[in-house]
Structure formats: structure tokens, C-alpha cells
Design an enzyme around this catalytic site. Structure first.
Site, mmCIF file in Angstrom:
data_model
loop_
_atom_site.group_PDB
_atom_site.id
_atom_site.type_symbol
_atom_site.label_atom_id
_atom_site.label_comp_id
_atom_site.label_asym_id
_atom_site.label_seq_id
_atom_site.Cartn_x
_atom_site.Cartn_y
_atom_site.Cartn_z
ATOM 1 C CE LYS B 79 8.368 -98.512 -17.045
ATOM 2 N NZ LYS B 79 7.210 -97.758 -17.146
ATOM 3 C CB SER B 154 4.837 -99.671 -14.585
ATOM 4 O OG SER B 154 5.118 -98.671 -15.638
ATOM 5 C CB SER B 178 4.189 -95.794 -15.408
ATOM 6 O OG SER B 178 3.165 -96.539 -15.122
#
Lengths: 94, 488
Positions: B79, B154, B178
């Protein structure tokens, strides 16, 4: 409802440059979110201590020894928009 | 079975048995990215040269007859809030569009030690603020199970990359769901570890009392492998915890791994989780999963978490408050987007702050900075921030009480199915409400696993397994039992 003046004040505290149009938008959106958060008024917390952290650790100590900074400082300086003689350069305050 | 179908263990065995090389494995994934990522947009940056050189090193070790770690040569995606030295790290924000990480995050250092292969950096909602990956400054990621829908967020890029077989596993971060929610939306496995289990050093800070890094994988076994590789105390993160210390706690009751018996297990189902607002299709699948545990012999108990309804509003004070403080560092002076240009003296310092931040941050980030600044400002602090912290105590007490009765808690991850791209982006509050089952876990700091438990049409549904602090091994094992029955 949060006022326009409050939105301006908060934006200034947060150092966020907003246009007039954005001020209006945030006024509406923040009011709606704050209305939802009003829900918390129903909870009685008179005898409750606040929690800032989920784990109960506090005061993590280490030996009072100087350590070599592991990241090359030139790498950090390269990321700055403006430098002079190895220092970060800042615009004048006034 | 193709190379992109493999789990970590299968790929590792293939490498060790020399059925294929690390370079071949790496190239298969790079090809897959080239083929599929044009429509999915899971990756913000692909680091082909780095990946190929890391793979080659692993091949050299294998040909030299060395024993390789299980993650050696396994292609992964990271990420884009986790720093890899020398690689751009954007946090999905224009303000960090050209930021090149000057050091490795601790999790990256650990994975490099295992000879991992990094394929690239994955898309996310700007600064991890969002539940759909639509708030990325670089455009939305699409859900590989249905391209018209969001992958969740996210960590939507990481979950989509695993689901689309563009990597074998990925790292995400979870501040209020997330990792778990995108894992649920994309039909993959995601673990939010206990706060303190994994070092946050080198993770771009969002809300520091809530943030944790964790794995997103194809199955539970892989999840355990990656978690074991990244966990542990780190001198660079004072909130990280020596996992062995839990055994010094006399109240800690260990279920020995080798003799894990499902019939000794007590699983709690909170009545507050099955209320209006939960999609009936999701409710049906989650209840069916709970029934399966009962059939396997676990004792299912209805439990109560009475402050459930207040966790979300408390979270949406604490989270923006911490975020507004953390994001004060983006000032247009030290690093990141800046309007300050050499040889121009028209701007004052205040202008640089206002313009750099006003232009550099996107809508959702500005909204949270405003909300957080408001909650922390003079006259409002007690009514908002302090009140929320007290409610946090009550939410925590709820969980501690329930965990005296049960070993783990079962429930849904998300109240709704993956929604259409654009459906919620205009209404911030409706996006926040998606987090109703996930945020309390971060406020309390306990670990939770998101596990696929079926589909409504083509859309995956996740089961959430919530554990006691530092009992990741137990919730992973509970998850594995379910996976095994599904395969039968």
C-alpha cells in the site's frame, strides 16, 4: 448549524486556504456530520475516564545515549522545496 | 494451475522444487499487471526493475543450494503509505506526488530480510481516508469482481491486486476498517492486528492511536505467514509490543495451537450487529457461517456490546482530531507539494502554508482536517474530543466484558455490498456509515480478521472474527476451520 465565520476561523487555524465556494460547501457538510455526532450527547460519561490509547503502555524508556541518525540527511534535504547552505529556507513572516 | 493462481506455500514449494524460477514467477505477475491493471488500476507505481533484481537474488540463492525463507521470491504489493527506500510514496495524494521515500519502513526491512519481491505500490484513498479508494488523487481502483463497483477502502488497491491475481499477497493499513472492508468487498482475507503487534515506523501517519499495518492474502494460511514475518517489537515505534510479554500476564490463557479444539470454543454474536441497516443478503451469509461453527461444535452465545451505536460518532471525532495533528507536517517547507519557489518573494510564510495545503490536499482530507481542528479547538475540546475519548472507554469496557465470556466475536465486516463507483462520493456521511462494524475494533485495539463467507450474486461478503488482544493466532485458526469446511 456551524456558521460561515466559524468555518473561516477553523480553516485559518488549520492553515487551509479555501475559496468562498469551498467555505460554503464545508459549512453544509461539516454541519451535517456534526449533527450526526450530536448522538454522543445521549451517553452519560460523568464517571468515566478518557482513553487515549488502547494499550496500557506508558513512558517507554531507552538508555540516554546518543545514536547515529540512520537516514542520510542529504536525502531528507533533497525533498525540501527550498534550501540554502544546507538549511531549509522559509519565506518571510510579514 | 497457473503461476498466478498459487498461494504463498504453493509458490514456495514450486521454487524449492525448481518447478519454476523466482524470475519466472515474478514475470508472470508483472505480465498479469500489464494485462489487467489498465482496467482495475490497483497500482500507482510498478517497480519492475526492483522486482526482477530481487527475484534474481532469490534464484541465485536457490542455485547455490541455500535454504530460502518462505516469503523469498514471493511477489507482493505494498500500500502506498508504507515507505520503500528510493521508491516514490504518494499516500494517494497530490501533496506527496513526487515524494521519494528516504528510508525503509520496519515492515519493509523485515520483508527484505525474508528476500521478498516487491512488485509495486498500490492505490488508496488519499492518506487512507475513505472506504472506496475513490478519494485517491490519481483516480479510483475498480473491484475485480465487478468493474462497475468500488473495491472498498482505503486499502482498495491492495485488496484488488490480490483478488485480480496481480500479486500473491499485499500489505495494507487499517485505521477504522481499511484492511478488512476492502478484503470483504474483493473476496480476499485481511487481518487488522492488535494495536502494537506490528511496528508503524515508516507508515505515513493518519490517526496514530488507531493505525496498524496488516496482510491481505488469498487465504488464512498465507495471512498467518505474512503476519508472522512483519510482527514484533521495534525500537523505532514505542507503541510496538514484545509479543512474548503477553505470556507474563497471569490472566492470559493460551489455547495451545497443537490441541486447538473447536468444541472448546465459545463464540459471541453481538445482538447490536444484526439490526436495521444490515443488508439481508449479508445477514443471511454471516448467520449461515455462524451456524457452520455451531455444527462444528463451537458454543455460540448471544452477547451485547451496548455502546456499539456510539462507537462510530466517537471514532469520527478521534480519527479527524489525530489526523489534523498528524497532517500539520505538510507545510510546504520540509517536503511535499509547495507553492514556495526559489527566487520569488511575493509570498509570505502564511501564504505558503495556506496555498500549499489548500491546493495539495483533496476534498476528504481537508474535510477531516477541518473536523479535527474544530473538535480540538478552544471551546469545543471538552464537548467533542474529550467526550469521544470517554465514550472510547465505554466501548472498550463493552469488549472486555464480553471477552470474559467468549473466546472470539463473530459478525459482518460491512453492512452493505460493494457499491457502485460514484454512488456515495457526494455524501461524506453516508460513506462514514459504511464503517459501522469496523471502527470499534480500532478504538479498542483488538485484532480482527475479514474472511470471505459467500457471495450475493457476484459480490463477495466477509465474515469478521474479532479476537482478544494479541490472540491473532486464535482468530486465524478459527478462520482456517471455516475455510476448511467450505472446501469440503
Amino acid at each position: 448549524m456551524i456558521t460561515r465565520k466559524e468555518v473561516q476561523h477553523i480553516a485559518k487555524l488549520a492553515r487551509l486556504g479555501l475559496t468562498e465556494k469551498e467555505m460554503g460547501k464545508f459549512q453544509k457538510e461539516l454541519s451535517k456530520i456534526l449533527d450526526y455526532i450530536e448522538k454522543l450527547k445521549k451517553v452519560n460519561v460523568s464517571e468515566v475516564e478518557p482513553t487515549s490509547h488502547s494499550t496500557k503502555i506508558e513512558n517507554v524508556m531507552r538508555a540516554d545515549k546518543s545514536l547515529k541518525f540512520k537516514v542520510q540527511s542529504s536525502k531528507l534535504m533533497e525533498l525540501a522545496p527550498e534550501t540554502k547552505n544546507g538549511y531549509l529556507k522559509v519565506k518571510s513572516i510579514f | 494451475m497457473g503461476l498466478t493462481d498459487l498461494t504463498i506455500t504453493q509458490a514456495h514449494q514450486g521454487l524449492v522444487k525448481k518447478e519454476f524460477s523466482a524470475l519466472e514467477l515474478c514475470k508472470a505477475y508483472l505480465d498479469k499487471i500489464k494485462e489487467r491493471d489498465r482496467e482495475i488500476f490497483a497500482f500507482l507505481t510498478v517497480v519492475e526493475n526492483l522486482a526482477l533484481s530481487q527475484a534474481k537474488e532469490v534464484d541465485d540463492l536457490i542455485s547455490a543450494g541455500e535454504k530460502i525463507p518462505i516469503l523469498a521470491g514471493i511477489p507482493s504489493a505494498i500500500k502506498d503509505v508504507i515507505l520503500i527506500e528510493g521508491i516514490r510514496c504518494t499516500a494517494g495524494s497530490k501533496i506527496l506526488e513526487n515524494y521519494v521515500a528516504p528510508y525503509d519502513a520496519t515492515v519493509i526491512k523485515k520483508l527484505k530480510g525474508e528476500k521478498a519481491v516487491f512488485l509495486g505500490k498500490t492505490n488508496l484513498d488519499e492518506f487512507a481516508m475513505g472506504a472506496s479508494t475513490e478519494h485517491s488523487a490519481f483516480g479510483p481502483t475498480r473491484n475485480p469482481r465487478d468493474l462497475t463497483r468500488v473495491p472498498g477502502g482505503s486499502s482498495g488497491g491492495s485488496a484488488a491486486a490480490v483478488a485480480a491475481q496481480e500479486c500473491i499477497y499485499a500489505l495494507g493499513s487499517d485505521t477504522g476498517g481499511s484492511i478488512r472492508q476492502p478484503a470483504s468487498f474483493c473476496g480476499v482475507v485481511g487481518l487488522k492486528p492488535t494495536y502494537g503487534a506490528v511496528s508503524r515506523y515508516g507508515l505515513i501517519a493518519f490517526a496514530s492511536s488507531l493505525d496498524q499495518i496488516g496482510p491481505i492474502t488469498k487465504n488464512v494460511e498465507d495471512c498467518k505467514i505474512v503476519f508472522d514475518a512483519i510482527k514484533g517489537k521495534d525500537e523505532m515505534d514505542s507503541t510496538s509490543i514484545d509479543l512474548n510479554s503477553k505470556f507474563q500476564n497471569p490472566n492470559y490463557k493460551q489455547i495451545p495451537n497443537s490441541k486447538f479444539q473447536i468444541r472448546n470454543l465459545r463464540l459471541g454474536v453481538p445482538k447490536e450487529y444484526f439490526v436495521k441497516g444490515l443488508d439481508p443478503g449479508i445477514e443471511k451469509l454471516v448467520k449461515a457461517a455462524i451456524k457452520k461453527y455451531e455444527e462444528m461444535g463451537a458454543k455460540i452465545e448471544e452477547v451485547s456490546l451496548p455502546h456499539t451505536e456510539y462507537a462510530l460518532p466517537a471514532y469520527y471525532i478521534i480519527n479527524p482530531s489525530e489526523a489534523s495533528a498528524n497532517l500539520a507536517r505538510y507545510d510546504g517547507i520540509k517536503f511535499g507539494y509547495s507553492v514556495a519557489k526559489p527566487q520569488t518573494n511575493t509570498d509570505t510564510l502564511l501564504d505558503v502554508y495556506l496555498k500549499s495545503r489548500g491546493q495539495g490536499f483533496g476534498q476528504e482530507v481537508r474535510r477531516r482536517i477541518m473536523l479535527g481542528t474544530y473538535s480540538l479547538s478552544a471551546g469545543y475540546y471538552e464537548a467533542y474530543y474529550l467526550k469521544a475519548q470517554k465514550v472510547r472507554t465505554l466501548v472498550k469496557n463493552d469488549f472486555e466484558k464480553v471477552f470474559k465470556e467468549v473466546d472470539a466475536i463473530l459478525g459482518p465486516v460491512s453492512p452493505i455490498l460493494p457499491f457502485k463507483i460514484g454512488e456515495k462520493v457526494g455524501d461524506p456521511l453516508s460513506m462514514y456509515l459504511v464503517d459501522v462494524y469496523t471502527v470499534a475494533i480500532n478504538l479498542v485495539g483488538v485484532p480482527a480478521l475479514s474472511l470471505p463467507c459467500g457471495k450475493v450474486g457476484q459480490l463477495p461478503v466477509g465474515l469478521q472474527i474479532i479476537g482478544k488482544p494479541f490472540e491473532e493466532d486464535i482468530i486465524l485458526e478459527i478462520g482456517e476451520k471455516f475455510e476448511q469446511t467450505c472446501q469440503k
